[in-house]
Design a protein around this motif. Structure first.
Motif, short mmCIF file in Angstrom:
data_model
loop_
_atom_site.label_atom_id
_atom_site.label_comp_id
_atom_site.label_asym_id
_atom_site.label_seq_id
_atom_site.Cartn_x
_atom_site.Cartn_y
_atom_site.Cartn_z
N LEU A 90 0.82 -1.20 0.00
CA LEU A 90 0.00 0.00 0.00
C LEU A 90 0.86 1.26 0.00
O LEU A 90 0.61 2.19 -0.78
CB LEU A 90 -0.93 0.00 1.21
CG LEU A 90 -1.90 1.17 1.26
CD1 LEU A 90 -2.82 1.14 0.06
CD2 LEU A 90 -2.72 1.15 2.53
N SER A 91 1.90 1.28 0.87
CA SER A 91 2.74 2.48 0.92
C SER A 91 3.44 2.68 -0.40
O SER A 91 3.54 3.80 -0.90
CB SER A 91 3.80 2.38 2.02
OG SER A 91 3.28 1.77 3.13
N ALA A 92 3.96 1.59 -0.97
CA ALA A 92 4.69 1.72 -2.23
C ALA A 92 3.78 2.26 -3.33
O ALA A 92 4.17 3.16 -4.08
CB ALA A 92 5.28 0.37 -2.63
N SER A 93 2.54 1.74 -3.39
CA SER A 93 1.67 2.20 -4.48
C SER A 93 1.22 3.64 -4.25
O SER A 93 1.20 4.44 -5.19
CB SER A 93 0.48 1.27 -4.62
OG SER A 93 -0.14 1.08 -3.38
N ALA A 94 0.88 3.97 -2.99
CA ALA A 94 0.48 5.35 -2.70
C ALA A 94 1.63 6.30 -3.00
O ALA A 94 1.44 7.37 -3.59
CB ALA A 94 0.06 5.49 -1.25
N VAL A 221 11.72 10.09 0.88
CA VAL A 221 11.82 9.32 2.12
C VAL A 221 10.73 9.75 3.10
O VAL A 221 10.03 8.92 3.70
CB VAL A 221 13.22 9.49 2.75
CG1 VAL A 221 13.26 8.87 4.13
CG2 VAL A 221 14.26 8.86 1.86
N LEU A 222 10.57 11.07 3.25
CA LEU A 222 9.58 11.58 4.21
C LEU A 222 8.16 11.19 3.78
O LEU A 222 7.33 10.78 4.60
CB LEU A 222 9.70 13.10 4.30
CG LEU A 222 9.08 13.74 5.53
CD1 LEU A 222 9.81 13.28 6.77
CD2 LEU A 222 9.11 15.24 5.43
N GLY A 223 7.90 11.29 2.48
CA GLY A 223 6.58 10.92 1.97
C GLY A 223 6.30 9.45 2.20
O GLY A 223 5.19 9.07 2.60
N PHE A 224 7.31 8.62 1.96
CA PHE A 224 7.13 7.19 2.18
C PHE A 224 6.87 6.90 3.65
O PHE A 224 5.99 6.11 4.00
CB PHE A 224 8.36 6.42 1.69
CG PHE A 224 8.18 4.94 1.72
CD1 PHE A 224 7.45 4.32 0.73
CD2 PHE A 224 8.73 4.17 2.72
CE1 PHE A 224 7.26 2.95 0.75
CE2 PHE A 224 8.54 2.80 2.74
CZ PHE A 224 7.81 2.19 1.76
N GLY A 225 7.61 7.59 4.52
CA GLY A 225 7.41 7.41 5.96
C GLY A 225 5.98 7.78 6.37
O GLY A 225 5.36 7.09 7.18
N ARG A 226 5.47 8.86 5.77
CA ARG A 226 4.10 9.29 6.07
C ARG A 226 3.10 8.21 5.65
O ARG A 226 2.13 7.95 6.34
CB ARG A 226 3.83 10.59 5.30
CG ARG A 226 2.53 11.28 5.61
CD ARG A 226 2.71 12.27 6.74
NE ARG A 226 1.50 13.04 6.94
CZ ARG A 226 0.46 12.60 7.64
NH1 ARG A 226 0.48 11.41 8.18
NH2 ARG A 226 -0.61 13.35 7.79
#
Lengths: 311, 297
Positions: A90-94, A221-226
């Motif tokens: 989910l995180s990767a696709s978002a 990186v920050l966006g992925f962390g979010r």
């Protein structure tokens, strides 16, 4: 830069009445120092709790049972891999949706769009940071879910819906960070670009963007962390079936939603240990994100083009 | 000027598309919230069929209104603020004024890391704390308003601390040299020169933290927020909260009236957090204008 109470001669306090003299001040400074420790202590305490409560898993074959693909509490199977895969997928696709979108918005705001519209877009992005996650989740559940259901079939509570909602949530994080870096780089490169006769598009694409490589990476990186850390969007939109993500229209469950669901349904305490293992995975992921960001901030600016005029 | 190359044209259309998509998404969200939420806003949304005065005084319970959730969120924010603001401001002062060298870097790392911890983990931490208390000294321990406020305080502490540190460090050189030049010791300097000068920036951080405390759902759903408990009964009782009510109604609504209430609650929460965000920005701007003033027409 710290406020000047450095021991340099220009700012040192008279030797005779150092800060250690008045008892009240000693107390105040002790309290301040204690508060300074608070944040770090809280992080350590959270880590210690997560580690301590997931400790039972490391005895016997607990670890193998936890790192399995089957979550069936009734049969005593507490595998968390489906949720880990769900979080990752989910995180990767978002993120894949949000990052190019964020770069586009930044390009628009930094010169490709007309100025009044660019200001409006940035104002809207700042407004987005103030929208509560639960409002995103609720609005998406009421608007996006029926759309997906009607257009593509299924229940609408699926990977795709959650990815769209999560992308919207992560967008301001990416845009605000990248926009700040691009503005700084643009100010530095403006004269050079003008001297070379570059159009705004040429300047942004061939000078500004390449100059903020670390900024791009930090925003990513920050966006992925979010995306990884959010609970409400996956919980409200992704359907939450404890299975490995299979299709964009299928249901999935993330680590964050898993924690919320299991605690809320208050199932037997045997499930708790694996819950803390989920927490530990999340904690270590965000730790990695933060340390990576820190490394990026420290990294040398790289081969920047520096116009003589603005140095 | 040469004709734009294909990659430049592509970038231009992508920029327009991205900006358009973002604006459209936010417009759709806000538009629907307004369309569905505005007609619901009113005393009925807050109190349902209970007479407002009775509800406010707590004489009669409110069943069909979001007043208990508003009261719960308000007490949560106040309580969390009471815990987080003094600690966060003190932490920021220590970081900006007293801590030095590697030690300061280490403390700052702590603040950054705490800011990065996902809110669900704060909730899980609070839940684990209760598990621990149950197994040791307090068999009757349960999730409650106090626990939720404590966890929310941990969540917003980094915001207050970083805002305080940033406001102090952003003060111009003359203000920073004023205290030492008058022979003030560091503590007097902090109290009578630096803190008053940086007050607006700190206020901005505090308001931002309040917004964050009001909107967070993941923490409170693990630490004591429930649906239908009525007004918060005390520090050790369960409580209702606005974001949790929205989440609960979204999943469990049974009648169209329930759903209307959820839209109304969502709009009310969005209005609150937007006002707080605006307040924080205004406070921050006045700080900047005060010290960097003169260059603005």
């Amino acid at each position: 830069m710290p406020v000047a109470h450095s021991p340099s001669p220009a700012t040192s306090h008279g030797l005779g009445h150092g800060p250690g003299r008045v008892p009240g001040h000693v107390l105040a400074r002790t309290v301040l120092a204690g508060s300074g420790l608070l944040a770090g202590a809280a992080v350590l305490a959270i880590f210690a709790f997560l580690a301590w409560f997931s400790l039972p898993l490391f005895r016997g074959d607990g670890l193998a049972a936890t790192l399995s693909w089957s979550w069936r509490p009734v049969r005593g199977e507490f595998g968390i891999l489906p949720m880990a895969a769900g979080s990752l997928a989910l995180s990767a696709s978002a993120f894949t949706l949000a990052f190019p979108l964020g770069v586009g918005v930044c390009l628009f705001a930094c010169g490709l769009g007309p100025r009044p519209l660019a200001r409006l877009v940035m104002a809207v992005v700042r407004f987005m940071t103030g929208i509560p996650t639960v409002v995103y989740g609720f609005a998406a559940a009421m608007l996006l879910t029926p759309l997906v259901r009607r257009a593509l079939g299924g229940s609408g509570y699926c990977w795709l819906t959650a990815a769209l909602g999560l992308a919207l949530l992560a967008l301001p994080t990416i845009v605000l960070l990248l926009h700040a870096r691009m503005e700084a780089a643009e100010a530095e490169l403006r004269l050079t670009a003008a001297a070379l006769g570059l159009t705004p598009a040429q300047k942004l694409l061939h000078a500004v963007l390449p100059a903020c490589g670390p900024g791009l990476f930090a925003a990513a990186v920050l966006g992925f962390g979010r995306c990884v850390g959010d609970t409400l969007i996956p919980l409200m939109l992704a359907g939450n079936a404890a299975q490995a993500p299979a299709s964009l229209l299928g249901s999935l469950r993330t680590l964050t939603a898993h924690i919320a669901l299991v605690v809320a349904t208050d199932s037997q305490s045997a499930a708790y240990a694996s819950l803390f293992a989920c927490g530990l995975i999340l904690f270590l992921t965000t730790l990695g994100v933060n340390l990576a960001l820190r490394g990026l901030r420290r990294a040398p600016a790289g081969r920047r083009l520096r116009p003589g005029g603005s140095a | 000027m040469s004709r734009p190359r294909p990659d430049e044209r592509l970038a231009l259309s992508w920029a327009w598309l991205a900006a358009g998509l973002t604006l459209a998404a936010v417009a759709a969200l806000v538009g629907f919230l307004l369309a569905r939420g505005l007609p619901v806003l009113g005393l009925d949304l807050l109190f349902g069929s209970t007479p407002p005065l009775d509800a406010l005084l707590g004489r009669r319970p409110v069943w069909e209104g979001i007043w208990p959730a508003c009261a719960g969120t308000l007490s949560l924010v106040l309580l969390a603020g009471a815990l987080a603001v003094p600690a966060g401001v003190a932490c920021g002062i220590h970081l900006a004024v007293f801590a030095r060298g590697r030690w300061r870097d280490l403390l700052r790392l702590g603040v950054d890391l705490l800011a990065g911890v996902p809110s669900i983990l704060m909730g899980l931490f609070g839940f684990a704390l209760i598990l621990l208390l149950r197994h040791t000294v307090l068999p009757g321990a349960n999730t409650s308003l106090l626990l939720a406020a404590g966890c929310i305080a941990l969540l917003v502490l980094p915001y207050v601390a970083s805002a305080t540190a940033a406001a102090l460090e952003g003060l111009p050189e003359p203000v920073r040299l004023l205290g030492p030049s008058l022979g003030l010791d560091p503590w007097q300097d902090v109290r009578s020169v630096l803190l008053p000068a940086a007050g607006r920036g700190i206020l901005g951080g505090v308001i931002l933290a309040c917004g964050r405390a009001a909107e967070d759902t993941a923490v409170i759903m693990l630490t004591g927020a429930v649906a239908g408990s009525g007004l918060p009964s005390g520090l050790t009782g369960k409580f209702e909260a606005l974001p949790f009510t929205i989440f609960f109604l979204a999943a469990q609504h049974q009648t169209p009236a329930d759903l209307d209430r959820a839209w109304g609650a969502a709009l009310a929460l969005l209005a609150c957090t937007t006002l707080l965000l605006l307040g924080a920005r205004t406070a921050h701007r006045t700080l900047e204008r005060r010290w960097k003033g003169g260059d603005r027409p």
